[in-house]
Every structure is written in C-alpha cells, then in structure tokens.
Design an enzyme around this catalytic site. Structure first.
Site, PDB file in Angstrom:
ATOM      1  N   HIS A   1      -3.635  -3.861  -0.901  1.00  0.00           N
ATOM      2  CA  HIS A   1      -4.015  -3.217  -2.158  1.00  0.00           C
ATOM      3  C   HIS A   1      -4.041  -4.222  -3.314  1.00  0.00           C
ATOM      4  O   HIS A   1      -5.126  -4.534  -3.797  1.00  0.00           O
ATOM      5  CB  HIS A   1      -3.125  -2.024  -2.494  1.00  0.00           C
ATOM      6  CG  HIS A   1      -3.060  -0.979  -1.442  1.00  0.00           C
ATOM      7  ND1 HIS A   1      -4.200  -0.381  -0.928  1.00  0.00           N
ATOM      8  CD2 HIS A   1      -2.007  -0.435  -0.776  1.00  0.00           C
ATOM      9  CE1 HIS A   1      -3.848   0.491   0.008  1.00  0.00           C
ATOM     10  NE2 HIS A   1      -2.531   0.465   0.125  1.00  0.00           N
TER      11      HIS A   1
ATOM     12  N   ASP B   1      -6.559   2.274   6.165  1.00  0.00           N
ATOM     13  CA  ASP B   1      -5.302   2.788   5.609  1.00  0.00           C
ATOM     14  C   ASP B   1      -4.989   4.203   6.089  1.00  0.00           C
ATOM     15  O   ASP B   1      -4.559   4.411   7.217  1.00  0.00           O
ATOM     16  CB  ASP B   1      -5.364   2.690   4.094  1.00  0.00           C
ATOM     17  CG  ASP B   1      -4.002   2.835   3.429  1.00  0.00           C
ATOM     18  OD1 ASP B   1      -3.026   3.171   4.126  1.00  0.00           O
ATOM     19  OD2 ASP B   1      -3.893   2.624   2.209  1.00  0.00           O
TER      20      ASP B   1
END
Length: 458
Positions: free
Chosen positions: A275, A326
């Site tokens: 991220h 994810d």
C-alpha cells in the site's frame, strides 16, 4: 523435480524481454523453462500454434486468500462512517467461521480465478494460522500447508509469506479477541518458518515472510525475526495504508510509518511495502531510493476507501511497483492496472499519467513495471519471456476482434483499458497449460467445494 516432454510452440506475436516479436518458435525443456526462442520462423510440423498474442504472466504480489469468500458481503452501509476499520470487524467475523478445509477450498477457487485473470504466481500474505480461539492446530503449519495444497491443485506459482502478528497497535498494545487466529511470539513464528522450509521446497514454492504491519510488531520482535529467520526470500509489510495509521504512528514515535520504517529497518530490494498510500514527498523518494517494491492493490484500496498512491511521483523518483489483489474484490491483471492509472487521472484531472514519455503506450509502461516489480517482490527474478526463464505465458484471444485488429503495444492498451479478463484464452505456468479456452481442468470440483463454503458462511 517432475519432467515432461520437450514442447514446441509457435506464436505469431509475442512480447519478449527484447520487445514484441513476430512468428516466434519457442522450445520448452522438460522442466518448464524456455530453451530456445527463434523469431521470423514458419510453423513446423508438430508445433502447437498459439491462438493469439502472447505476453508474460504477471506475479500477484499481495493476497489474503480467505478474504475472497467475503467479497461483496461488506457492501451494506453501517450506522456511522464506514471505513477500513469497520470493514475489518466484518473480516474478523469471517475468520471465526472458517476451518482448514474451507481455507483450502477458498484459496483454490481464488487461484483459479487469478490464473484466468492473467496472473501466473501469487505472493500469499498468510496470517490466518490458528483456530478462532487462538489455539494451534496439531500441526502449527496446518493453514500454510492448505495454501500449498491449493496452489498445487490449481497449478499457480506460489511465493508463501507467513505473517508475524502479535499486537493490536503501535508500541506493543495487547491484541483484541478477533486477532487471536493470527498471533505468534517470535519463537513460535521462527519455528513455523523452519517447519515450512522443507514443505515449500517439496511443493516448489518460494518461501519468504511478512510482518503484518508496524501496528502488529515491536521493533525488538522484528529485529529478532530478521536475525534468525531461516529464509532469504522476500520480506513484505503493510505500511501507511490508512490516515489513522499515520496519526497513530506519529503519536507513538514522532515519525510517519514509512519514515520510521526507512530509519529503523534494513529496507532494501528484498522488501515490498504493501500500500504505502500515505507518504510525504520525502518518504516517496526514500522508499524509491531503497529499491523496495511498492505493493499496490488498486481495487481493494478503492473498495476500502484507503486513498490513492502517489504513483506518478514514485515512478519519477525511480520507484518500482507491482500489483496485487489483496481482499480480492477483483482478481485480474487488467482491472488492477486500469484502476492504478485511472486513480492517478482522477486525482490529477489529466490523462495518461504513467506513460514513459510522449508517444509511449500507457498499457505497455504499466505492464512492464508491474511485471518487473511483481517478480522482484515474489523473489523469482525478472519474470520475462526469455531463454532460461520459466514458461509463464498468457495467450490473449485471437478470436476477439479488438485483439485481432491490434499489433504491438496496442494489444496491451486494448486488453488493459477496453477488455479485461475476458480477453484471456490460455495460461501456462512453468510449461504446463492451466487455463485452456478460458477454463481450468479442475473447474467443476473447485467450484463445488467453494460453493459449500459460501453456503456455510451464509
């Protein structure tokens, strides 16, 4: 190692490490690697003629496999301001309901979908280790072994990343009940890694490890693990995903998460910062200079309301990135790369933000970067189509008129920005066809097992 007969393939258009080439004869050795590539040929007797343009299969650098089962189940508004933190509570409830059989079934379904979406490998950021009450299975590696079995059943390449997770927030705050299935102390975690070294070797999987986040581990715990970990593979960590995380880190240490990580930990090319959404310009340049990969998951980051990664500035500073799926609200290369570029456009209110320069293809630029970054983060080298590399290939459908009428980089632009997963016909991993004409050879069994899990969760 299992060996297979030598294969000869013929591709009319193929993206090699040196660029696009036409009429290429490929020879694959018995171990699933590319032994020869000869452009400018005519198909010979016995060649398997591929049905459309060929590109390398990308590595998916971030996956929490079990979360695929809850995709679409967190889209009902709560009573307040919904956020990552409210979504996390729903995730904890899912964790409490699944057992090893369920996790294996979910992972197999997910990995089959990833193959169909153009991924040839997955880096599994695996933190679901124990029962819902936190007690260990008879084999503490049970859940990891189920991930290995799911990868073997589907044929996807696997980089396994067991995750160290011990605390609820910065400074060693005690974990909450929902986190009990994730928890280890350093000694137990190192024992898990030692247990998995031979298991991954037998399965042909790469083994690295991950620290869940700076919230979940103290600096002393991290240093203990780095000093004694029995693996030299990739190191991954969630960092700076949420603004609250940044605020909590500042309150704890006086530094922002990426700033603290770069100051205190040996961040280098082994590392993948998942991220890294909220960075200052100084952090952005520092992460790029360290040689770490930024692990971007645009569909999940959009779904959770995380924010938009500063990709334009990071790339300008020489940064490397790859993409992952994810929480798996999407499972295709095209959707992740499209959303990555579109996020930059929406923020900047300009077009073609990640192109390498005037006259260059956005699709080719971001595909090349995600290919290289994903391979680095997965610990597998370059990931390109070249002699000596694993034969991890994606064949786009030559029957699709958008693909049939395109050549060179326009193929990538049409696949990524106009078509998506439906443009993929066949996928090969390590010299073995895993997807043919859009289907997996174990599709019915995998779907049946996954359906049982969904009915249980319902």
């Amino acid at each position: 190692m299992t060996t297979f007969p030598v294969q000869r393939l013929f591709a009319e258009q193929i993206l090699l490490s040196t660029g696009w080439a036409e009429n290429v004869a490929l020879t694959l050795d018995g171990g699933g690697r590319i032994a020869a590539l000869v452009p400018g040929q005519l198909p010979a007797a016995g060649d398997e003629r591929l049905s459309g343009p060929v590109v390398p299969a990308i590595a998916n650098l971030h996956s929490h496999a079990f979360q695929r089962a809850m995709a679409g189940l967190a889209e009902v508004a709560g009573s307040g301001d919904d956020s990552f933190w409210t979504w996390r509570e729903k995730m904890y409830r899912t964790v409490a309901l699944v057992d090893p059989d369920d996790v294996e079934a979910i992972a197999a379904k997910l990995y089959m979908e990833m193959l169909k979406g153009g991924f040839g490998r997955v880096a599994e950021f695996h933190y679901l280790h124990h029962r819902a009450d936190g007690s260990a299975y008879a084999d503490p590696a049970e859940m990891s072994l189920r991930i290995l079995r799911a990868a073997e059943a589907t044929g996807i390449g696997l980089t396994h990343l067991p995750v160290f997770y011990a605390h609820a927030n910065f400074g060693g705050v005690a974990p909450n009940p929902g986190q009990r299935p994730f928890l280890h102390g350093p000694d137990r975690f190192l024992a898990l890694l030692n247990r998995l070294v031979p298991a991954c070797a037998r399965a042909g999987a790469e083994l690295g490890f991950a620290i869940h986040s700076l919230r979940a581990a103290t600096s002393d715990e991290m240093r203990t693990i780095f000093a004694s970990a029995p693996v030299t593979g990739p190191i991954h960590i969630h960092v700076a995903e949420q603004t609250r995380e940044v605020e909590d880190c500042l309150a704890w240490s006086g530094r922002r998460p990426v700033e603290w990580l770069l100051d205190e930990m040996p961040v280098d090319q082994r590392w993948c910062a998942i991220h890294a959404t909220h960075m200052t310009p100084e952090e952005t340049h520092g992460l790029a200079k360290a040689g770490a990969v930024a692990g971007l998951c645009p569909a999940t980051e959009a779904n959770l309301g995380d924010g938009i990664f500063p990709a334009v500035d990071f790339v300008a500073a020489g940064g490397r990135f790859g993409v992952g799926t994810d929480s798996h609200v999407a499972t295709s290369v095209a959707e992740e790369l499209r959303l990555l570029e579109y996020g930059q456009r929406l923020r900047d209110r300009k077009r073609n933000r990640l192109a390498a320069g005037p006259g260059t293809s956005v699709g080719r630029t971001i595909f090349d970067m995600a290919l290289a970054g994903g391979a680095q983060a997965a610990g597998i080298g370059a990931g390109r189509i070249e002699v000596g590399a694993r034969a991890d290939l994606v064949v786009l459908s030559g029957a699709n008129p958008y693909i049939a009428a395109a050549a060179g980089n326009q193929i990538l632009d049409r696949w990524l920005f106009a078509l998506g997963g439906d443009a993929i016909s066949d996928v090969m991993v390590a010299g073995r066809w895993k997807i043919r004409n859009g289907r997996h050879d174990r599709e019915e069994d995998i779907d049946r097992a996954f359906g049982r899990v969904l009915n249980k969760l319902r």
